[in-house]
Enzyme design. Structure first.
Site, PDB file in Angstrom:
ATOM      1  N   ARG A 200       0.856  -1.182   0.000  1.00 20.67           N
ATOM      2  CA  ARG A 200       0.000   0.000   0.000  1.00 20.67           C
ATOM      3  C   ARG A 200       0.894   1.234   0.000  1.00 20.67           C
ATOM      4  O   ARG A 200       2.087   1.172   0.303  1.00 20.67           O
ATOM      5  CB  ARG A 200      -0.907  -0.006   1.228  1.00 20.67           C
ATOM      6  CG  ARG A 200      -1.966  -1.095   1.184  1.00 20.67           C
ATOM      7  CD  ARG A 200      -2.740  -1.151   2.478  1.00 20.67           C
ATOM      8  NE  ARG A 200      -3.515   0.071   2.711  1.00 20.67           N
ATOM      9  CZ  ARG A 200      -4.182   0.313   3.830  1.00 20.67           C
ATOM     10  NH1 ARG A 200      -4.165  -0.573   4.825  1.00 20.67           N
ATOM     11  NH2 ARG A 200      -4.861   1.440   3.972  1.00 20.67           N
ATOM     12  N   HIS A 201       0.320   2.344  -0.355  1.00 16.72           N
ATOM     13  CA  HIS A 201       1.024   3.619  -0.252  1.00 16.72           C
ATOM     14  C   HIS A 201       1.401   3.871   1.205  1.00 16.72           C
ATOM     15  O   HIS A 201       0.893   3.215   2.133  1.00 16.72           O
ATOM     16  CB  HIS A 201       0.106   4.740  -0.744  1.00 16.72           C
ATOM     17  CG  HIS A 201      -1.228   4.726  -0.058  1.00 16.72           C
ATOM     18  ND1 HIS A 201      -1.430   5.212   1.223  1.00 16.72           N
ATOM     19  CD2 HIS A 201      -2.428   4.229  -0.446  1.00 16.72           C
ATOM     20  CE1 HIS A 201      -2.681   5.044   1.583  1.00 16.72           C
ATOM     21  NE2 HIS A 201      -3.327   4.443   0.589  1.00 16.72           N
ATOM     22  N   ASN A 207      -5.687   8.980   6.105  1.00 12.12           N
ATOM     23  CA  ASN A 207      -5.636   7.789   6.958  1.00 12.12           C
ATOM     24  C   ASN A 207      -5.673   8.202   8.435  1.00 12.12           C
ATOM     25  O   ASN A 207      -6.316   7.545   9.262  1.00 12.12           O
ATOM     26  CB  ASN A 207      -4.360   6.978   6.706  1.00 12.12           C
ATOM     27  CG  ASN A 207      -4.396   6.165   5.430  1.00 12.12           C
ATOM     28  OD1 ASN A 207      -3.380   5.995   4.761  1.00 12.12           O
ATOM     29  ND2 ASN A 207      -5.571   5.640   5.086  1.00 12.12           N
ATOM     30  N   ARG A 250      -0.971   9.767  -3.291  1.00 13.52           N
ATOM     31  CA  ARG A 250      -0.252   9.050  -2.229  1.00 13.52           C
ATOM     32  C   ARG A 250       0.559   7.864  -2.752  1.00 13.52           C
ATOM     33  O   ARG A 250       1.615   7.548  -2.202  1.00 13.52           O
ATOM     34  CB  ARG A 250      -1.210   8.611  -1.127  1.00 13.52           C
ATOM     35  CG  ARG A 250      -2.440   7.822  -1.566  1.00 13.52           C
ATOM     36  CD  ARG A 250      -3.469   7.815  -0.446  1.00 13.52           C
ATOM     37  NE  ARG A 250      -4.673   7.053  -0.736  1.00 13.52           N
ATOM     38  CZ  ARG A 250      -5.720   7.546  -1.393  1.00 13.52           C
ATOM     39  NH1 ARG A 250      -5.673   8.790  -1.870  1.00 13.52           N
ATOM     40  NH2 ARG A 250      -6.800   6.812  -1.588  1.00 13.52           N
ATOM     41  N   GLU A 270      -8.196   3.733  -6.260  1.00 13.80           N
ATOM     42  CA  GLU A 270      -9.192   3.369  -5.253  1.00 13.80           C
ATOM     43  C   GLU A 270     -10.506   4.044  -5.619  1.00 13.80           C
ATOM     44  O   GLU A 270     -10.558   5.265  -5.792  1.00 13.80           O
ATOM     45  CB  GLU A 270      -8.730   3.842  -3.870  1.00 13.80           C
ATOM     46  CG  GLU A 270      -9.660   3.439  -2.750  1.00 13.80           C
ATOM     47  CD  GLU A 270      -9.126   3.892  -1.403  1.00 13.80           C
ATOM     48  OE1 GLU A 270      -9.011   3.052  -0.512  1.00 13.80           O
ATOM     49  OE2 GLU A 270      -8.832   5.092  -1.257  1.00 13.80           O
ATOM     50  N   HIS A 300      -3.736   0.491  -3.154  1.00  9.46           N
ATOM     51  CA  HIS A 300      -4.624   0.828  -2.048  1.00  9.46           C
ATOM     52  C   HIS A 300      -5.167  -0.450  -1.410  1.00  9.46           C
ATOM     53  O   HIS A 300      -5.083  -1.532  -1.992  1.00  9.46           O
ATOM     54  CB  HIS A 300      -5.762   1.705  -2.557  1.00  9.46           C
ATOM     55  CG  HIS A 300      -5.290   2.898  -3.330  1.00  9.46           C
ATOM     56  ND1 HIS A 300      -5.024   4.103  -2.749  1.00  9.46           N
ATOM     57  CD2 HIS A 300      -4.999   3.047  -4.654  1.00  9.46           C
ATOM     58  CE1 HIS A 300      -4.612   4.960  -3.671  1.00  9.46           C
ATOM     59  NE2 HIS A 300      -4.582   4.340  -4.838  1.00  9.46           N
TER      60      HIS A 300
END
Length: 378
Positions: A200-201, A207, A250, A270, A300
């Site tokens: 994932r980023h 977040n 991101r 996403e 994502h």
């Protein structure tokens, strides 16, 4: 019905399992019937006709389910045996698609025997050299009666011939959409050793707020992770590494820290969609991953779950709850009949965005009950 054809140690089971995993992932319920396993598990000796006998309750249960695909994993090397299969299919209104694997490359055959056949229950506690010699004799026994699919005699059949693990293909009479997708898939897979890295980023600003979606940049810890990811990938010493990201800020910021070229995929974005829709959108990504060698995919959570479900053969029910934590790289290395997974945490703390599967998943459940599995920081 998908029917394998070919001598032993030609990769039929590898193809069967991989194809079954793909079809299940795209939503076509599929199951493999391996004659060798039937023979080992049975209290009496099964022959290759067992799948077609009306008293085989397990097979009949599968055949009666609407929309199912059965993969018959056996040698099926004689014309007579294939006639039995075709006769059964005609009587029951089923289409048949043959997949014949032909390999004359002795090095490939030897490697297949070494990696797969020596670990077979048939050779438990057996000397390796004796086991190889015995298996080679078994192949010679099959060769005596082996009749490959014939371009003239079998011109009315639907099939694909795969030569030397994909160096050449011959396709004949593809009848429908499923067969077309099978052919396209088989023409994209390869057996070259490689690893696929899923990440994932880095942790994003949204977040931290517990928000899903948006196009925010990385948090300070997310920036540290991007740097750590670059160091980790450099340590893997991959000269031909390809890096893919979504179009979201991101993932791009995370990839830029690697200092290498990267490719942006809109399909990796996403979006607000069901997992079923997401799987369909990601099929081209899977096809290209199968074509490539070493790839790092920066994506994502929902996207990563879908990709992971494909490689680990997870069901649609399991998919939404696969753990894909931030700041952790999953290194996937294809092995004989599956995928070896290494989970590497890069020691940069991040918020937990994972939600466990609730005991009650009914859509009409109480809202308070639905919030019980929400991560603590939200």
């Amino acid at each position: 019905m998908i029917v394998m054809v070919g001598l032993p140690a030609r990769g039929k089971t590898y193809i069967s399992k991989k194809l079954t995993r793909y079809l299940n992932w795209i939503g076509v319920p599929t199951r493999v019937f391996n004659v060798g396993q039937y023979r080992r598990d049975a209290t009496r000796s099964y022959n290759s006709y067992e799948f077609f006998k009306p008293d085989n309750e397990e097979a009949m249960k599968i055949r009666k389910q609407e929309g199912q695909v059965a993969v018959f994993d056996a040698t099926n090397t004689t014309q007579e045996r294939r006639e039995v299969i075709l006769s059964f299919a005609k009587e029951n209104g089923y289409k048949v698609f043959f997949i014949e694997s032909i390999c004359e490359d002795l090095e490939i055959i030897a490697e297949n025997i070494k990696q797969v056949k020596l670990s077979s229950p048939d050779y438990v506690d057996c000397d390796k050299e004796e086991a190889v010699a015995d298996f080679l004799k078994r192949i010679e026994c099959y060769k005596i009666a082996y009749a490959p699919l014939d371009e003239d005699k079998d011109r009315n059949l639907s099939y694909i011939k795969i030569f030397n693990v994909g160096s050449r293909y011959l396709v004949n009479r593809v009848q429908d959409h499923i067969q077309s997708r099978i052919v396209y898939y088989l023409m994209n897979i390869h057996v070259t050793p490689r690893s696929i890295y899923l990440s994932r980023h880095g942790e994003s600003e949204l977040n931290l707020l517990g928000r899903i979606g948006g196009d925010s940049g990385l948090s300070p810890r997310g920036i540290k992770f991007a740097s750590a990811l670059g160091s980790y990938m450099q340590g893997q010493n991959i000269s031909d590494l390809k890096v893919w990201t979504s179009h979201m800020k991101r993932t791009i910021q995370t990839a830029e820290a690697l200092g290498v070229q990267y490719e942006q995929w809109k399909a990796l974005n996403e979006i607000d969609a069901s997992y079923e829709d997401l799987v369909q959108r990601l099929e081209p990504v899977i096809m290209e991953l199968e074509r490539q060698e070493n790839v790092l995919v920066v994506c994502h959570q929902a996207v990563m779950r879908c990709l992971l479900a494909y490689f680990l053969d997870k069901s649609a029910d399991e998919l939404p709850y696969l753990k894909c934590p931030l700041h952790t790289v999953l290194k996937l290395t294809p092995v004989a009949y599956g995928c070896k997974v290494e989970s590497v945490f890069l020691h940069i703390e991040a918020v937990n965005t994972h939600r466990d599967r609730p005991e009650n998943v009914d859509v009409d459940r109480d809202p308070e009950e639905a919030l019980e599995t929400v991560p603590d920081h939200i």
